[in-house]
Design an enzyme around this catalytic site. Sequence first.
Site, PDB file in Angstrom:
ATOM      1  N   TRP A 189      -4.013   5.002  -5.111  1.00 53.78           N
ATOM      2  CA  TRP A 189      -3.294   6.097  -4.480  1.00 53.78           C
ATOM      3  C   TRP A 189      -2.377   6.865  -5.422  1.00 53.78           C
ATOM      4  O   TRP A 189      -1.684   6.273  -6.240  1.00 53.78           O
ATOM      5  CB  TRP A 189      -2.416   5.563  -3.354  1.00 53.78           C
TER       6      TRP A 189
ATOM      7  N   GLU B 160      -4.353  -2.349   5.399  1.00 52.72           N
ATOM      8  CA  GLU B 160      -3.870  -2.770   6.719  1.00 52.72           C
ATOM      9  C   GLU B 160      -4.939  -3.451   7.560  1.00 52.72           C
ATOM     10  O   GLU B 160      -4.644  -4.056   8.588  1.00 52.72           O
ATOM     11  CB  GLU B 160      -3.373  -1.533   7.498  1.00 52.72           C
TER      12      GLU B 160
ATOM     13  N   THR C 100       0.854  -1.183   0.000  1.00 50.79           N
ATOM     14  CA  THR C 100       0.000   0.000   0.000  1.00 50.79           C
ATOM     15  C   THR C 100       0.888   1.231   0.000  1.00 50.79           C
ATOM     16  O   THR C 100       2.008   1.180   0.486  1.00 50.79           O
ATOM     17  CB  THR C 100      -0.945  -0.004   1.220  1.00 50.79           C
TER      18      THR C 100
ATOM     19  N   LYS D   8      -6.476   9.862  -3.178  1.00 55.73           N
ATOM     20  CA  LYS D   8      -7.070   8.620  -3.653  1.00 55.73           C
ATOM     21  C   LYS D   8      -7.939   8.916  -4.863  1.00 55.73           C
ATOM     22  O   LYS D   8      -8.987   9.529  -4.752  1.00 55.73           O
ATOM     23  CB  LYS D   8      -7.872   7.942  -2.561  1.00 55.73           C
TER      24      LYS D   8
HETATM   25  P1  AMP Z   1      -6.391   1.233   0.803  1.00 52.70           P
HETATM   26  O1  AMP Z   1      -5.378   0.782   1.771  1.00 52.70           O
HETATM   27  O2  AMP Z   1      -5.831   1.549  -0.530  1.00 52.70           O
HETATM   28  O3  AMP Z   1      -7.540   0.301   0.726  1.00 52.70           O
HETATM   29  O4  AMP Z   1      -6.973   2.634   1.307  1.00 52.70           O
HETATM   30  C1  AMP Z   1      -7.537   2.810   2.578  1.00 52.70           C
HETATM   31  C2  AMP Z   1      -7.960   4.253   2.789  1.00 52.70           C
HETATM   32  O5  AMP Z   1      -8.993   4.598   1.849  1.00 52.70           O
HETATM   33  C3  AMP Z   1      -8.533   4.536   4.133  1.00 52.70           C
HETATM   34  O6  AMP Z   1      -7.563   4.693   5.145  1.00 52.70           O
HETATM   35  C4  AMP Z   1      -9.318   5.812   3.850  1.00 52.70           C
HETATM   36  O7  AMP Z   1      -8.468   6.943   3.833  1.00 52.70           O
HETATM   37  C5  AMP Z   1      -9.853   5.559   2.452  1.00 52.70           C
HETATM   38  N1  AMP Z   1     -11.223   4.997   2.549  1.00 52.70           N
HETATM   39  C6  AMP Z   1     -11.596   3.720   2.398  1.00 52.70           C
HETATM   40  N2  AMP Z   1     -12.930   3.579   2.536  1.00 52.70           N
HETATM   41  C7  AMP Z   1     -13.424   4.807   2.820  1.00 52.70           C
HETATM   42  C8  AMP Z   1     -14.733   5.334   3.098  1.00 52.70           C
HETATM   43  N3  AMP Z   1     -15.833   4.574   3.090  1.00 52.70           N
HETATM   44  N4  AMP Z   1     -14.825   6.660   3.359  1.00 52.70           N
HETATM   45  C9  AMP Z   1     -13.742   7.465   3.361  1.00 52.70           C
HETATM   46  N5  AMP Z   1     -12.492   7.026   3.097  1.00 52.70           N
HETATM   47  C10 AMP Z   1     -12.322   5.715   2.825  1.00 52.70           C
END
Ligand code: AMP
Length: 552
Positions: free
Chosen positions: A450, A341, A196, A445
């Site tokens: 990312w 994570e 990530t 995002k």
């Molecule tokens: P990833 O590790 O690429 O799956 O990204 C995780 C991150 O995506 C989280 O820590 C949030 O910052 C963002 N994220 C995921 N789901 C949501 C949601 N429902 N609302 C707002 N941010 C989200």
Amino acid sequence: MNSTMQNYQLTIGAILRHGQMIYGDSTVVSVGSAGRQSISFADVALRAKRLAAGLRALGVGPGDRIATLGFNTQAHLEAYLAVPSMGAVLHTANPRLHASELAYTIQHAGDRVLLVDAELVDAVTAILPQLPTVEHVVVVASSANAERAAVPQALRRSVDEHATQYRSYEDILAPAHSAAPWPVLDENAPAIICYTSGTTGEPKGVVYSHRALYLHSLGLTSAASLGLSERDRVLPIVPMFHANAWGLPYAAWFVGADLVLPGRDVRASAMCELIAAERPTFAAAVPTVWNDVLHYSTQSPVDLSSLRMILCGGAAVAGSLIDEFEARFAVPIIQAWGMTETGPLAALAFAPKHLHGATSQQWRARTGRVLPGIELRLVGDGGELPWDGAAVGEIEVRGPWCTGSYHHDPLPEKFDDGWLRTGDIGAVHPNGFIQITDRAKDVIKSGGEWISSVELESALMAHPDVVEASVIGVPDPRWQERPLACVVTRAGANITPQALRGFLASRVARWWLPERWSFVAEIPKTSVGKLDKKALRARHASGALTVHTWSE
Ligand code: AMP
């Protein structure tokens, strides 16, 4: 006194056997260049065993890392099942990363074998010289003939030059009779590694244990969450290279839910066609996909009537999207929150009981409540904060499918007394509902993937006419967020967004290139002299920045 319970190990092998033995006639539909192909769980399980035997014949042993570079396909599922079950570790490499980052993750994980979709071999060709740990490249295509034809000369040459062995996926599958029984494994052994992107530095590896994946799978099948069962047909549009497609392949396999794997093309038109033809009951994707479907439905007839639920997350889900889907298709969108994570599923936004209509919709547009198994706390500068819906702090979580460190990178600042600091900022309501309002981590995002603002900034600063640059994420109707580059140029320099985009093009992934540019006299700074992105975001929100929009 001791417990009298068996010390049963929670492993991917156990998930594999259960799906195979109990739901052998459930099906996997996979979309490839040759169209849609359907195969039973029993046959996929057999092919997974042949894959494991084939990998063993290539010299793969316990703990070795095998990378996949591919879309959501039957072969990817076979690797999901075979690699961890044979005691090796699957690295689901991300083809959307810039070549240098992709090479970094493959080297960091120490992958010995790459299983690569034929459509992605060019990406491998480009970086093979930087991958000394890789001994075998195995090319996967949707049919054996297409597969052989698809291996480009360039790849063969580059493979020869670096003494890496080329294989075709169908060729490495061992004959069925030679496949050995699955080994008995420890549930705490590593099963999958996913990378990530963080605020600074290189991507970070999260290593899931068998136990974490097993419990996460059970978590998804619970009626308290997605309630997946044999009656479902699951369409994971979210990629299998991003946080295990939110754990759906394992959960579906465990309970005999059919899987519909969409392959490479996940545009709205292709998804709508697939949904109408294969009639999944459940689909999962980031908001961009569902926004696109909504837009597409204004021009073409769309039949989503088979869906009992859509899972949407990875970014905040707008209440208007939820409402539109309800009104136009009568399909509930359930918002999910989590991160690589955290397995990744950590929270779901079902409306609390006894609520209907507008009030219920309001709750569903919030971030969600943690799943059974996940614990949550809200932390501010002075310690834990109350769950009153008003106090704002960082969300911290712990649980059996949350990571406690990173691969070869302990990063103690990411953890707090055994809790994972998520970097997500928000409030918690008295009923446990999280409402995320901001992100502490400096990453953008865009459409579920990312973009590192820090990397864009350092790439921009390398330009001789750029004195200072700061990149912030700004709301975008299609991609949720896109980068806005704020640049201070050298006095007298006459530089255009077009020129800067051209300069960045060779340094970062193409889809990272900002469309929005603002040339400013200075970047605001915090009291300790850091770029003050909060102030910059506020200036943008108030309309105080002049933004030029440029794209190709
Ligand atoms: P990833 O590790 O690429 O799956 O990204 C995780 C991150 O995506 C989280 O820590 C949030 O910052 C963002 N994220 C995921 N789901 C949501 C949601 N429902 N609302 C707002 N941010 C989200």
